[in-house]
Design a protein around this motif. Structure first.
Motif, PDB file in Angstrom:
ATOM      1  N   LEU A 177       0.856  -1.255   0.050  1.00 25.11           N
ATOM      2  CA  LEU A 177      -0.140  -0.049   0.128  1.00 25.11           C
ATOM      3  C   LEU A 177       0.933   1.391  -0.133  1.00 25.11           C
ATOM      4  CD1 LEU A 177      -3.132  -0.881   0.493  1.00 25.11           C
ATOM      5  CD2 LEU A 177      -2.794   0.783   2.534  1.00 25.11           C
ATOM      6  N   THR A 178       1.909   1.201   0.941  1.00 26.66           N
ATOM      7  CA  THR A 178       2.591   2.367   1.046  1.00 26.66           C
ATOM      8  C   THR A 178       3.611   2.629  -0.223  1.00 26.66           C
ATOM      9  OG1 THR A 178       2.954   1.809   3.292  1.00 26.66           O
ATOM     10  CG2 THR A 178       4.587   3.599   2.413  1.00 26.66           C
ATOM     11  N   THR A 179       4.074   1.599  -0.894  1.00 20.18           N
ATOM     12  CA  THR A 179       4.949   1.791  -2.145  1.00 20.18           C
ATOM     13  C   THR A 179       3.921   2.034  -3.265  1.00 20.18           C
ATOM     14  OG1 THR A 179       4.640  -0.706  -2.638  1.00 20.18           O
ATOM     15  CG2 THR A 179       6.803   0.046  -1.511  1.00 20.18           C
ATOM     16  N   ALA A 180       2.872   1.740  -3.465  1.00 22.02           N
ATOM     17  CA  ALA A 180       1.841   1.980  -4.377  1.00 22.02           C
ATOM     18  C   ALA A 180       1.532   3.728  -4.310  1.00 22.02           C
ATOM     19  CB  ALA A 180       0.621   1.112  -4.169  1.00 22.02           C
ATOM     20  N   LEU A 181       1.437   4.044  -2.833  1.00 19.15           N
ATOM     21  CA  LEU A 181       1.165   5.485  -2.911  1.00 19.15           C
ATOM     22  C   LEU A 181       2.307   6.257  -3.386  1.00 19.15           C
ATOM     23  CD1 LEU A 181      -0.236   8.101  -1.592  1.00 19.15           C
ATOM     24  CD2 LEU A 181       0.894   7.339   0.456  1.00 19.15           C
TER      25      LEU A 181
ATOM     26  N   ILE B 104      11.234   1.505   4.283  1.00 21.74           N
ATOM     27  CA  ILE B 104      11.308   1.904   3.007  1.00 21.74           C
ATOM     28  C   ILE B 104      12.148   3.237   2.797  1.00 21.74           C
ATOM     29  CG2 ILE B 104       9.805   2.704   1.173  1.00 21.74           C
ATOM     30  CD1 ILE B 104       7.447   1.210   2.620  1.00 21.74           C
ATOM     31  N   LEU B 105      13.072   3.149   2.099  1.00 24.66           N
ATOM     32  CA  LEU B 105      13.887   4.380   1.800  1.00 24.66           C
ATOM     33  C   LEU B 105      13.762   4.923   0.710  1.00 24.66           C
ATOM     34  CD1 LEU B 105      16.231   5.966   2.715  1.00 24.66           C
ATOM     35  CD2 LEU B 105      18.034   4.112   1.924  1.00 24.66           C
ATOM     36  N   ALA B 106      13.211   6.173   0.653  1.00 27.35           N
ATOM     37  CA  ALA B 106      13.023   6.828  -0.938  1.00 27.35           C
ATOM     38  C   ALA B 106      13.655   8.156  -0.916  1.00 27.35           C
ATOM     39  CB  ALA B 106      11.439   7.030  -0.980  1.00 27.35           C
ATOM     40  N   VAL B 107      14.064   8.473  -1.856  1.00 22.82           N
ATOM     41  CA  VAL B 107      14.801   9.672  -2.418  1.00 22.82           C
ATOM     42  C   VAL B 107      13.882  10.323  -3.643  1.00 22.82           C
ATOM     43  CG1 VAL B 107      16.894  10.800  -3.378  1.00 22.82           C
ATOM     44  CG2 VAL B 107      17.089   8.845  -1.729  1.00 22.82           C
ATOM     45  N   THR B 108      13.581  11.724  -3.103  1.00 23.30           N
ATOM     46  CA  THR B 108      12.965  12.284  -4.113  1.00 23.30           C
ATOM     47  C   THR B 108      12.893  13.713  -4.080  1.00 23.30           C
ATOM     48  OG1 THR B 108      10.280  12.382  -4.815  1.00 23.30           O
ATOM     49  CG2 THR B 108      10.807  12.492  -2.796  1.00 23.30           C
ATOM     50  N   THR B 109      12.187  14.445  -4.778  1.00 18.25           N
ATOM     51  CA  THR B 109      12.356  16.079  -4.926  1.00 18.25           C
ATOM     52  C   THR B 109      11.464  16.503  -3.660  1.00 18.25           C
ATOM     53  OG1 THR B 109      10.468  16.200  -6.281  1.00 18.25           O
ATOM     54  CG2 THR B 109      12.464  15.973  -7.356  1.00 18.25           C
TER      55      THR B 109
ATOM     56  N   ASP C  67       0.425  14.185   3.308  1.00 18.22           N
ATOM     57  CA  ASP C  67      -0.923  14.088   3.872  1.00 18.22           C
ATOM     58  C   ASP C  67      -1.400  12.762   3.682  1.00 18.22           C
ATOM     59  OD1 ASP C  67      -1.101  16.421   4.605  1.00 18.22           O
ATOM     60  OD2 ASP C  67      -1.865  17.446   3.150  1.00 18.22           O
ATOM     61  N   ASP C  68      -1.244  12.121   2.653  1.00 19.05           N
ATOM     62  CA  ASP C  68      -1.801  10.635   2.245  1.00 19.05           C
ATOM     63  C   ASP C  68      -1.333   9.728   3.203  1.00 19.05           C
ATOM     64  OD1 ASP C  68      -3.770  11.597   0.486  1.00 19.05           O
ATOM     65  OD2 ASP C  68      -2.749  11.210  -1.414  1.00 19.05           O
ATOM     66  N   LEU C  69       0.259   9.974   3.188  1.00 21.51           N
ATOM     67  CA  LEU C  69       1.245   8.936   4.000  1.00 21.51           C
ATOM     68  C   LEU C  69       0.722   8.942   5.400  1.00 21.51           C
ATOM     69  CD1 LEU C  69       3.293   6.973   3.783  1.00 21.51           C
ATOM     70  CD2 LEU C  69       4.931   8.771   3.754  1.00 21.51           C
ATOM     71  N   HIS C  70       0.535  10.330   5.931  1.00 20.56           N
ATOM     72  CA  HIS C  70       0.112  10.717   7.335  1.00 20.56           C
ATOM     73  C   HIS C  70      -1.367  10.045   7.589  1.00 20.56           C
ATOM     74  CE1 HIS C  70      -1.826  12.864  10.552  1.00 20.56           C
ATOM     75  NE2 HIS C  70      -0.404  12.657  11.169  1.00 20.56           N
ATOM     76  N   ALA C  71      -2.240  10.026   6.834  1.00 16.43           N
ATOM     77  CA  ALA C  71      -3.571   9.522   6.877  1.00 16.43           C
ATOM     78  C   ALA C  71      -3.312   7.488   7.124  1.00 16.43           C
ATOM     79  CB  ALA C  71      -4.391   9.811   5.764  1.00 16.43           C
ATOM     80  N   GLN C  72      -2.627   7.341   5.922  1.00 18.82           N
ATOM     81  CA  GLN C  72      -2.328   5.707   6.200  1.00 18.82           C
ATOM     82  C   GLN C  72      -1.824   5.433   7.468  1.00 18.82           C
ATOM     83  OE1 GLN C  72      -0.556   3.832   2.645  1.00 18.82           O
ATOM     84  NE2 GLN C  72       0.821   3.155   4.073  1.00 18.82           N
ATOM     85  N   LEU C  73      -0.682   6.189   7.855  1.00 23.13           N
ATOM     86  CA  LEU C  73      -0.123   5.769   9.256  1.00 23.13           C
ATOM     87  C   LEU C  73      -1.111   6.021  10.462  1.00 23.13           C
ATOM     88  CD1 LEU C  73       3.553   6.781   8.448  1.00 23.13           C
ATOM     89  CD2 LEU C  73       2.530   4.509   8.413  1.00 23.13           C
TER      90      LEU C  73
END
Length: 103
Positions: free
Chosen positions: A20-24, A63-68, A77-83
């Motif tokens: 779910l998290t990686t799909a987001l 999950i280690l992510a690098v992004t802009t 916001d979506d990640l916060h809602a999921q957690l």
């Protein structure tokens, strides 16, 4: 050598919600992440360990992510809602990369 400023996100979540998290992350345009198992830790609920677990329910993953900066802001916001419904947390830090086009 030139480097480029990016954001590094470290997301600790329960193993069952990794998809779910990686799909987001992917929906929000994050183009680079790695999923790693965790062994044990200490958090708000006390010490925890994935040792001896039969299923994935009690295991935590990193999950280690690098992004802009822009992409990161669109997904927080979506990640916060999921957690809110699951164990987990997110840390964010500045980093620099050599190949900006990868992120």
């Amino acid at each position: 050598m030139q480097t480029f400023k990016k954001k590094r996100m470290e997301i600790i979540v329960e193993a069952p919600i990794v998809p779910l998290t990686t799909a987001l992350l992917e929906r929000k345009g994050v183009r680079a992440y790695t999923v790693l198992p965790t062994l044990r830790g200490l958090g708000q609920e006390g010490r925890w360990s994935g040792e001896g677990q039969v299923g994935a329910a009690g295991q935590m993953m990193l999950i280690l992510a690098v992004t802009t900066e822009e992409r990161m802001q669109t997904l927080l916001d979506d990640l916060h809602a999921q957690l809110q419904r699951h164990f987990g947390y997110v840390t964010i830090s500045d980093c620099e990369v050599m190949r900006s086009d990868r992120f």
